[in-house]
Design an enzyme around this catalytic site. Sequence first.
Site, PDB file in Angstrom:
ATOM      1  N   ASP A 197       0.847  -1.187   0.000  1.00 57.83           N
ATOM      2  CA  ASP A 197       0.000   0.000   0.000  1.00 57.83           C
ATOM      3  C   ASP A 197       0.892   1.250   0.000  1.00 57.83           C
ATOM      4  O   ASP A 197       1.820   1.349  -0.806  1.00 57.83           O
ATOM      5  CB  ASP A 197      -0.944  -0.032   1.207  1.00 57.83           C
ATOM      6  CG  ASP A 197      -2.058   1.000   1.134  1.00 57.83           C
ATOM      7  OD1 ASP A 197      -3.016   0.772   0.379  1.00 57.83           O
ATOM      8  OD2 ASP A 197      -1.957   2.038   1.806  1.00 57.83           O
ATOM      9  N   TYR A 319      -2.339  10.489   3.812  1.00 55.81           N
ATOM     10  CA  TYR A 319      -1.327  10.730   2.786  1.00 55.81           C
ATOM     11  C   TYR A 319      -1.920  10.782   1.384  1.00 55.81           C
ATOM     12  O   TYR A 319      -1.258  11.204   0.445  1.00 55.81           O
ATOM     13  CB  TYR A 319      -0.302   9.589   2.790  1.00 55.81           C
ATOM     14  CG  TYR A 319       0.720   9.593   3.889  1.00 55.81           C
ATOM     15  CD1 TYR A 319       0.529  10.294   5.082  1.00 55.81           C
ATOM     16  CD2 TYR A 319       1.888   8.861   3.747  1.00 55.81           C
ATOM     17  CE1 TYR A 319       1.476  10.253   6.088  1.00 55.81           C
ATOM     18  CE2 TYR A 319       2.844   8.814   4.748  1.00 55.81           C
ATOM     19  CZ  TYR A 319       2.625   9.511   5.916  1.00 55.81           C
ATOM     20  OH  TYR A 319       3.560   9.470   6.914  1.00 55.81           O
ATOM     21  N   HIS A 376      -5.045  -7.719   0.586  1.00 55.86           N
ATOM     22  CA  HIS A 376      -4.306  -6.475   0.739  1.00 55.86           C
ATOM     23  C   HIS A 376      -3.446  -6.450   1.995  1.00 55.86           C
ATOM     24  O   HIS A 376      -2.428  -5.769   2.036  1.00 55.86           O
ATOM     25  CB  HIS A 376      -5.306  -5.314   0.774  1.00 55.86           C
ATOM     26  CG  HIS A 376      -4.673  -3.965   0.691  1.00 55.86           C
ATOM     27  ND1 HIS A 376      -3.946  -3.555  -0.387  1.00 55.86           N
ATOM     28  CD2 HIS A 376      -4.653  -2.930   1.575  1.00 55.86           C
ATOM     29  CE1 HIS A 376      -3.506  -2.317  -0.195  1.00 55.86           C
ATOM     30  NE2 HIS A 376      -3.917  -1.922   0.996  1.00 55.86           N
TER      31      HIS A 376
END
Length: 404
Positions: A197, A319, A376
């Site tokens: 990620d 972010y 993920h």
Amino acid sequence: MAHRFNVLPEKVSGNPTPFTFHVPEEKLIEFRELLRLSKIGPATWWNQQGDPNLGVSREWLAKAKETWLTSFDWRKHENFINKFPNFKIILEDNDLGQVNFHFAALFSAKKDAIPVIFMHGYPSSFVDFLPMMEILAEKYSPETLPYHVIVPSLPDYGLSDRQSLDQEMTLDRSARIMNQLMIELGFHEGYVAQGGDLGSMLARMMSARYKECKAFHVNMLVLNEGQEIPSFEDLSPRDVQTLKRTEAWSKTGLAYVLEHGTRPSTVGLAISSSPLALLAWIGEKLMEWTDPRNKFSLDQILSLVSFYWLTDTFPRSLYHATVIRDYIGIKPFPTSMEKPLGYSMFQYDLAVLPQPWVEELYPNLVFFNKHPEGGHFASIEQPEAFLDDIEKFVTTVSGLFKAE
């Protein structure tokens, strides 16, 4: 047992100090009261369908709230975190001032141990790598561990914070701080960067910008801006099926990125106003982004969301604003095409590149492994398989590190 691995390297130049994570009881009392008073929204057609494409259901949220209030044990998860050596270190940055930086670690006593920094993403934390660290602590002793394992809280995530908020925390600044951490821990002669990620973006950036980063491994890899999609002709039917699934998700599951990236102030304030709001927002991702055959338990979900709430992580950690502003649709993401690259593709990740495409786009690829299981959050979902890939990759690139 893991605390045997807490002896700092000889060449450390910074000032890391041991750290024990403890949430004050007053904060837990406040959390439970806020949760108790948080209202479950009214029933609607959408939240009664039980369709994950529509988000979390009202029934799931109500049951999760009840469990969170009545039987969830935060101290159990806090104790697990403290099984491992944790440290704080003050880092000085020209833009950001003092950063009170946190990392967990397993330090080796071997002179030729290879430093590896593991970087999490969203909605994750350093806790994602604790299952892997537990395996390492059982497999090796400090005298036999082949690596220095460094697992930080990303800047502005979890247990890392800063005194001044005069500057935005961008990916560039975060990557610079990560590299600085490794230097101050004595690893100025080289290290391996690993990430998924946002962590994968940082690993790519560090590979391109810092000579100390000798090699990088990622478990998420996407096309760069400007890269042409290679041919589908060489892909297996399973690869094509996986790409179709990720393409469908990109059309239905990316709304959060746009909200985080374009209105970080609003979403940060809204979601951090209530534990229940945070559970709905992050719980959706923790359920949807995993291998559907091996989903997180409710206790796992509540522990990960609790960590975000109890450390005030969410409003600090968006972010996505810098990713959208600086890279998506604008310019290629900084990535070395010379330093060795390793890529572990987990079948149910959100964004994947099949092996023929990676080999065509990245001439520096030295390791690839495709896993039929996992999603993920690979380091939690499949810690044994994840670690096995890391060990094989580090062995492949070990010639870049010379023993003294």
